[in-house]
Design an enzyme around this catalytic site. Structure first.
Site, PDB file in Angstrom:
ATOM      1  N   ASN A 294      -9.254  12.253  -0.237  1.00 18.70           N
ATOM      2  CA  ASN A 294      -8.340  13.140   0.486  1.00 18.70           C
ATOM      3  C   ASN A 294      -7.881  14.294  -0.389  1.00 18.70           C
ATOM      4  OD1 ASN A 294      -7.323  10.118   1.851  1.00 18.70           O
ATOM      5  ND2 ASN A 294      -8.205  11.746   3.100  1.00 18.70           N
ATOM      6  N   LEU A 295      -7.520  15.378   0.281  1.00 23.01           N
ATOM      7  CA  LEU A 295      -7.245  16.638  -0.416  1.00 23.01           C
ATOM      8  C   LEU A 295      -6.091  16.547  -1.422  1.00 23.01           C
ATOM      9  CD1 LEU A 295      -7.844  19.673  -0.690  1.00 23.01           C
ATOM     10  CD2 LEU A 295      -6.155  20.054   1.119  1.00 23.01           C
TER      11      LEU A 295
ATOM     12  N   PHE B 192      -0.012  -2.573   8.691  1.00 24.33           N
ATOM     13  CA  PHE B 192      -0.675  -1.551   7.876  1.00 24.33           C
ATOM     14  C   PHE B 192      -2.013  -2.030   7.328  1.00 24.33           C
ATOM     15  CE2 PHE B 192       3.923  -0.800   6.946  1.00 24.33           C
ATOM     16  CZ  PHE B 192       4.026   0.519   7.338  1.00 24.33           C
TER      17      PHE B 192
ATOM     18  N   ARG C 101     -18.007  19.232   4.704  1.00 21.23           N
ATOM     19  CA  ARG C 101     -18.152  17.778   4.629  1.00 21.23           C
ATOM     20  C   ARG C 101     -18.511  17.269   6.029  1.00 21.23           C
ATOM     21  NH1 ARG C 101     -12.941  14.402   2.673  1.00 21.23           N
ATOM     22  NH2 ARG C 101     -12.162  15.197   4.661  1.00 21.23           N
TER      23      ARG C 101
ATOM     24  N   TYR D  58     -14.753   3.767  11.037  1.00 20.04           N
ATOM     25  CA  TYR D  58     -13.329   3.595  10.732  1.00 20.04           C
ATOM     26  C   TYR D  58     -12.477   4.019  11.938  1.00 20.04           C
ATOM     27  CZ  TYR D  58      -8.677   4.920   9.124  1.00 20.04           C
ATOM     28  OH  TYR D  58      -7.314   5.083   9.029  1.00 20.04           O
TER      29      TYR D  58
ATOM     30  N   GLY E 119       0.821  -1.222   0.000  1.00 16.88           N
ATOM     31  CA  GLY E 119       0.000   0.000   0.000  1.00 16.88           C
ATOM     32  C   GLY E 119       0.849   1.265   0.000  1.00 16.88           C
TER      33      GLY E 119
ATOM     34  N   GLY F 169     -18.692  15.461   9.369  1.00 15.15           N
ATOM     35  CA  GLY F 169     -17.663  14.797  10.192  1.00 15.15           C
ATOM     36  C   GLY F 169     -16.326  15.529  10.202  1.00 15.15           C
TER      37      GLY F 169
ATOM     38  N   LYS G 249      -9.857   1.848  14.743  1.00 14.84           N
ATOM     39  CA  LYS G 249      -8.485   2.179  15.168  1.00 14.84           C
ATOM     40  C   LYS G 249      -8.417   2.254  16.690  1.00 14.84           C
ATOM     41  CE  LYS G 249      -6.637   2.359  11.143  1.00 14.84           C
ATOM     42  NZ  LYS G 249      -5.656   1.355  10.741  1.00 14.84           N
TER      43      LYS G 249
ATOM     44  N   SER H  46      -4.398   6.329  13.800  1.00  9.61           N
ATOM     45  CA  SER H  46      -4.710   7.570  13.096  1.00  9.61           C
ATOM     46  C   SER H  46      -5.087   8.661  14.086  1.00  9.61           C
ATOM     47  CB  SER H  46      -5.894   7.303  12.160  1.00  9.61           C
ATOM     48  OG  SER H  46      -6.424   8.518  11.693  1.00  9.61           O
TER      49      SER H  46
HETATM   50  P1  NAD Z   1      -3.478   1.450   1.562  1.00 13.72           P
HETATM   51  O1  NAD Z   1      -4.864   1.029   1.278  1.00 13.72           O
HETATM   52  O2  NAD Z   1      -2.675   2.040   0.470  1.00 13.72           O
HETATM   53  O3  NAD Z   1      -2.660   0.210   2.170  1.00 13.72           O
HETATM   54  C1  NAD Z   1      -3.263  -0.850   2.855  1.00 13.72           C
HETATM   55  C2  NAD Z   1      -2.763  -2.137   2.212  1.00 13.72           C
HETATM   56  O4  NAD Z   1      -3.346  -3.242   2.898  1.00 13.72           O
HETATM   57  C3  NAD Z   1      -3.151  -2.260   0.747  1.00 13.72           C
HETATM   58  O5  NAD Z   1      -2.017  -2.624  -0.004  1.00 13.72           O
HETATM   59  C4  NAD Z   1      -4.205  -3.359   0.739  1.00 13.72           C
HETATM   60  O6  NAD Z   1      -4.208  -4.103  -0.470  1.00 13.72           O
HETATM   61  C5  NAD Z   1      -3.766  -4.180   1.935  1.00 13.72           C
HETATM   62  N1  NAD Z   1      -4.848  -4.946   2.544  1.00 13.72           N
HETATM   63  C6  NAD Z   1      -6.090  -4.503   2.889  1.00 13.72           C
HETATM   64  N2  NAD Z   1      -6.809  -5.495   3.430  1.00 13.72           N
HETATM   65  C7  NAD Z   1      -6.000  -6.593   3.433  1.00 13.72           C
HETATM   66  C8  NAD Z   1      -6.179  -7.928   3.843  1.00 13.72           C
HETATM   67  N3  NAD Z   1      -7.341  -8.338   4.365  1.00 13.72           N
HETATM   68  N4  NAD Z   1      -5.143  -8.790   3.711  1.00 13.72           N
HETATM   69  C9  NAD Z   1      -3.957  -8.380   3.172  1.00 13.72           C
HETATM   70  N5  NAD Z   1      -3.750  -7.119   2.744  1.00 13.72           N
HETATM   71  C10 NAD Z   1      -4.761  -6.247   2.874  1.00 13.72           C
HETATM   72  O7  NAD Z   1      -3.529   2.428   2.812  1.00 13.72           O
HETATM   73  P2  NAD Z   1      -2.381   3.307   3.450  1.00 13.72           P
HETATM   74  O8  NAD Z   1      -2.722   4.725   3.197  1.00 13.72           O
HETATM   75  O9  NAD Z   1      -1.053   2.787   3.071  1.00 13.72           O
HETATM   76  O10 NAD Z   1      -2.678   3.036   4.984  1.00 13.72           O
HETATM   77  C11 NAD Z   1      -2.012   2.021   5.705  1.00 13.72           C
HETATM   78  C12 NAD Z   1      -2.570   1.981   7.108  1.00 13.72           C
HETATM   79  O11 NAD Z   1      -2.431   3.272   7.708  1.00 13.72           O
HETATM   80  C13 NAD Z   1      -4.070   1.649   7.182  1.00 13.72           C
HETATM   81  O12 NAD Z   1      -4.267   0.815   8.292  1.00 13.72           O
HETATM   82  C14 NAD Z   1      -4.719   2.987   7.403  1.00 13.72           C
HETATM   83  O13 NAD Z   1      -5.928   2.880   8.104  1.00 13.72           O
HETATM   84  C15 NAD Z   1      -3.677   3.715   8.231  1.00 13.72           C
HETATM   85  N6  NAD Z   1      -3.758   5.171   8.105  1.00 13.72           N
HETATM   86  C16 NAD Z   1      -3.673   5.750   6.886  1.00 13.72           C
HETATM   87  C17 NAD Z   1      -3.794   7.137   6.755  1.00 13.72           C
HETATM   88  C18 NAD Z   1      -3.718   7.782   5.397  1.00 13.72           C
HETATM   89  O14 NAD Z   1      -4.112   8.932   5.283  1.00 13.72           O
HETATM   90  N7  NAD Z   1      -3.219   7.140   4.359  1.00 13.72           N
HETATM   91  C19 NAD Z   1      -3.973   7.929   7.897  1.00 13.72           C
HETATM   92  C20 NAD Z   1      -4.040   7.305   9.151  1.00 13.72           C
HETATM   93  C21 NAD Z   1      -3.928   5.903   9.247  1.00 13.72           C
HETATM   94  C1  UD1 Z   2      -9.591  12.293   6.383  1.00 12.86           C
HETATM   95  C2  UD1 Z   2     -10.437  11.328   7.176  1.00 12.86           C
HETATM   96  C3  UD1 Z   2      -9.650  10.840   8.379  1.00 12.86           C
HETATM   97  C4  UD1 Z   2      -8.299  10.243   7.952  1.00 12.86           C
HETATM   98  C5  UD1 Z   2      -7.544  11.325   7.166  1.00 12.86           C
HETATM   99  C6  UD1 Z   2      -6.208  10.848   6.658  1.00 12.86           C
HETATM  100  C7  UD1 Z   2     -12.755  12.087   6.782  1.00 12.86           C
HETATM  101  C8  UD1 Z   2     -13.962  12.745   7.402  1.00 12.86           C
HETATM  102  N1  UD1 Z   2     -11.677  11.995   7.588  1.00 12.86           N
HETATM  103  O1  UD1 Z   2      -9.357  13.367   7.220  1.00 12.86           O
HETATM  104  O2  UD1 Z   2     -10.367   9.856   9.076  1.00 12.86           O
HETATM  105  O3  UD1 Z   2      -7.547   9.848   9.081  1.00 12.86           O
HETATM  106  O4  UD1 Z   2      -8.343  11.708   6.041  1.00 12.86           O
HETATM  107  O5  UD1 Z   2      -6.382   9.862   5.692  1.00 12.86           O
HETATM  108  O6  UD1 Z   2     -12.773  11.641   5.651  1.00 12.86           O
HETATM  109  N2  UD1 Z   2     -10.957  18.820   1.536  1.00 12.86           N
HETATM  110  C9  UD1 Z   2     -11.552  19.610   0.573  1.00 12.86           C
HETATM  111  N3  UD1 Z   2     -11.855  19.039  -0.627  1.00 12.86           N
HETATM  112  C10 UD1 Z   2     -11.582  17.727  -0.919  1.00 12.86           C
HETATM  113  C11 UD1 Z   2     -10.962  16.937   0.070  1.00 12.86           C
HETATM  114  C12 UD1 Z   2     -10.669  17.503   1.295  1.00 12.86           C
HETATM  115  O7  UD1 Z   2     -11.813  20.789   0.801  1.00 12.86           O
HETATM  116  O8  UD1 Z   2     -11.897  17.269  -2.026  1.00 12.86           O
HETATM  117  C13 UD1 Z   2     -10.586  19.434   2.828  1.00 12.86           C
HETATM  118  C14 UD1 Z   2     -11.253  18.791   4.027  1.00 12.86           C
HETATM  119  O9  UD1 Z   2     -12.477  19.398   4.306  1.00 12.86           O
HETATM  120  C15 UD1 Z   2     -10.186  19.044   5.113  1.00 12.86           C
HETATM  121  C16 UD1 Z   2      -8.857  19.007   4.343  1.00 12.86           C
HETATM  122  O10 UD1 Z   2      -9.202  19.257   2.983  1.00 12.86           O
HETATM  123  O11 UD1 Z   2     -10.345  20.323   5.665  1.00 12.86           O
HETATM  124  C17 UD1 Z   2      -8.139  17.666   4.439  1.00 12.86           C
HETATM  125  O12 UD1 Z   2      -9.055  16.644   4.053  1.00 12.86           O
HETATM  126  P1  UD1 Z   2      -8.583  15.097   3.929  1.00 12.86           P
HETATM  127  O13 UD1 Z   2      -7.369  15.010   3.091  1.00 12.86           O
HETATM  128  O14 UD1 Z   2      -9.764  14.301   3.522  1.00 12.86           O
HETATM  129  O15 UD1 Z   2      -8.129  14.727   5.419  1.00 12.86           O
HETATM  130  P2  UD1 Z   2      -8.931  14.799   6.811  1.00 12.86           P
HETATM  131  O16 UD1 Z   2     -10.145  15.604   6.684  1.00 12.86           O
HETATM  132  O17 UD1 Z   2      -7.949  15.203   7.841  1.00 12.86           O
END
Ligand code: NAD
Ligand code: UD1
Length: 336
Positions: free
Chosen positions: A199-200, A81, A292, A149, A10, A294, A153, A125
């Protein structure tokens, strides 16, 4: 050290895998079912690192998959992860999230225990904190996640805490990521959302490259510098480095620590748009829309615990974030 990465293909897993290999002293196995990633990410990590690692394709919730991985690889530590991460989807399919994230993690801990592996770093997270009672969020801030979600966590954190407490020599680091963004300097690996990004940063990046028409900004009347939401964006390279430190910490210590991983600074949506326009030399058209559901106004981390326990702090800034995200996007306009 021998490190197993669940979800190693991932976004965060692939960058951490690369760093572990570049460190040169680690044997690594990536376990992934590619449900939200591509095998190409692993091929690219291998090319970039010029080193070999093991790969196991399978679902980490299957006991026979985990048993065979642990039996053959015998990890000293696990970085966990794997899981699902879309907030909106978790509202619609909470049981899927509890199964994938919570039940999956229980099965993983059970397998670790049976094979005598007692060190885990978990992807948590900042979403576990919920609405801020004060800022910056420190690790003692009350936990009040506002969606399924986030609750997965939170529950997994508590389960890991109990698991660690039940054994004299176990340890865990619960890394509470703020907003991971950016890509490896090479532009060979990066974030590759399968659907329209939630995500943004990936959204802005796809607008810049012409895949999406315009950005919707969710609200401009928050109590922030310019009315748009403020977040703590952490570069993926810094985040990957935090994992290396966390594994070392877990191997050398006992007990369970939750640690924020952020920069300590907030950036608004409009500031991010401007920084990306400068990095890409493209205009990012946007429209202001309603808030948005939440979303919180402001989120940023207190980062002193990571400095104190892990000897880690963020090195990269917003310019690095936008430059590397744009490099990845232009080299891979359609992802992997
Ligand atoms: P991602 O989806 O890119 O990576 C997750 C990986 O896990 C993927 O490769 C997916 O194929 C694999 N996976 C999912 N379910 C599986 C299963 N049942 N068996 C085996 N593999 C499986 O996500 P990421 O952004 O790399 O996030 C990794 C971790 O970090 C996640 O647990 C996520 O919740 C956490 N996290 C991510 C963010 C973010 O913004 N990216 C923020 C906070 C926490
Ligand atoms: C989101 C998730 C959060 C997760 C985090 C990191 C939600 C409600 N929360 O949070 O659980 O841990 O991502 O993966 O989804 N924005 C825009 N336009 C867009 C996208 C985002 O204006 O198209 C704004 C949002 O309102 C926010 C900021 O950009 O103010 C960041 O958004 P985003 O990247 O989705 O992250 P989080 O809101 O922090």
């Amino acid at each position: 050290m021998r490190v197993l990465l669940t979800g190693g293909a991932g976004y965060i897993g692939s960058h951490t895998l690369l760093k572990l290999l570049q460190d040169g002293r680690n044997s690594v196995m990536a376990l992934d079912n590619f449900s939200n990633s591509s095998p190409e990410a692993l091929r690219r990590v291998q090319k970039l690192s010029n080193s070999n690692f093991e790969t196991h394709v399978g679902d980490y919730r299957e006991p026979n998959v985990l048993d065979s991985v642990f039996d053959s690889f015998r990890p000293d530590a696990v970085i966990h992860f794997a899981g699902l991460k879309a907030v909106g989807e978790s509202n619609e399919k909470p049981l899927l999230y509890y199964d994938q994230n919570v039940s999956g993690s229980i099965g993983l801990l059970d397998c670790m225990q049976r094979f005598g592996c007692k060190k885990i770093v978990f992807s948590s997270s900042a979403t576990v904190y919920g609405e801020a009672q004060y800022l910056p969020y420190d690790e003692d801030h009350p936990l009040n996640p506002t969606n399924p979600y986030g609750r997965t966590k939170y529950f997994i954190e508590e389960i890991i805490r109990d698991w660690v407490a039940s054994q004299s020599d176990a340890s865990a680091v619960l890394l509470r990521y703020f907003n991971p963004v950016g890509a490896d300097e090479s532009g060979e690996i990066g974030e590759d959302p399968r659907t329209i990004p939630n995500n943004l940063l990936p959204y802005i990046s796809q607008v810049a490259v012409g895949r999406l028409k315009e950005l919707s900004i969710f609200g401009n009347d928050y109590e922030t510098r310019d009315g748009t939401g403020e977040r703590d964006y952490i570069h993926i390279d810094d985040l990957a480095a935090a994992h290396i430190q966390a594994v070392k910490f877990a191997l050398d210590n006992r007990g369970c620590e939750a640690i924020n991983v952020g920069t300590g600074k907030g950036v608004t949506v409009l500031e991010m748009v401007k920084a990306f326009e400068e990095a890409s030399n493209r205009e990012i058209p946007f429209q202001i829309k309603g808030k948005r559901e939440g979303d919180v106004a402001r989120s940023f981390a207190k980062v002193t615990k990571a400095q104190k326990l892990l000897g880690w702090r963020a090195e990269k800034d917003l310019v690095d974030v936008c430059r590397t995200a744009w490099n990845w996007q232009t080299k891979n306009p359609s992802g992997y």
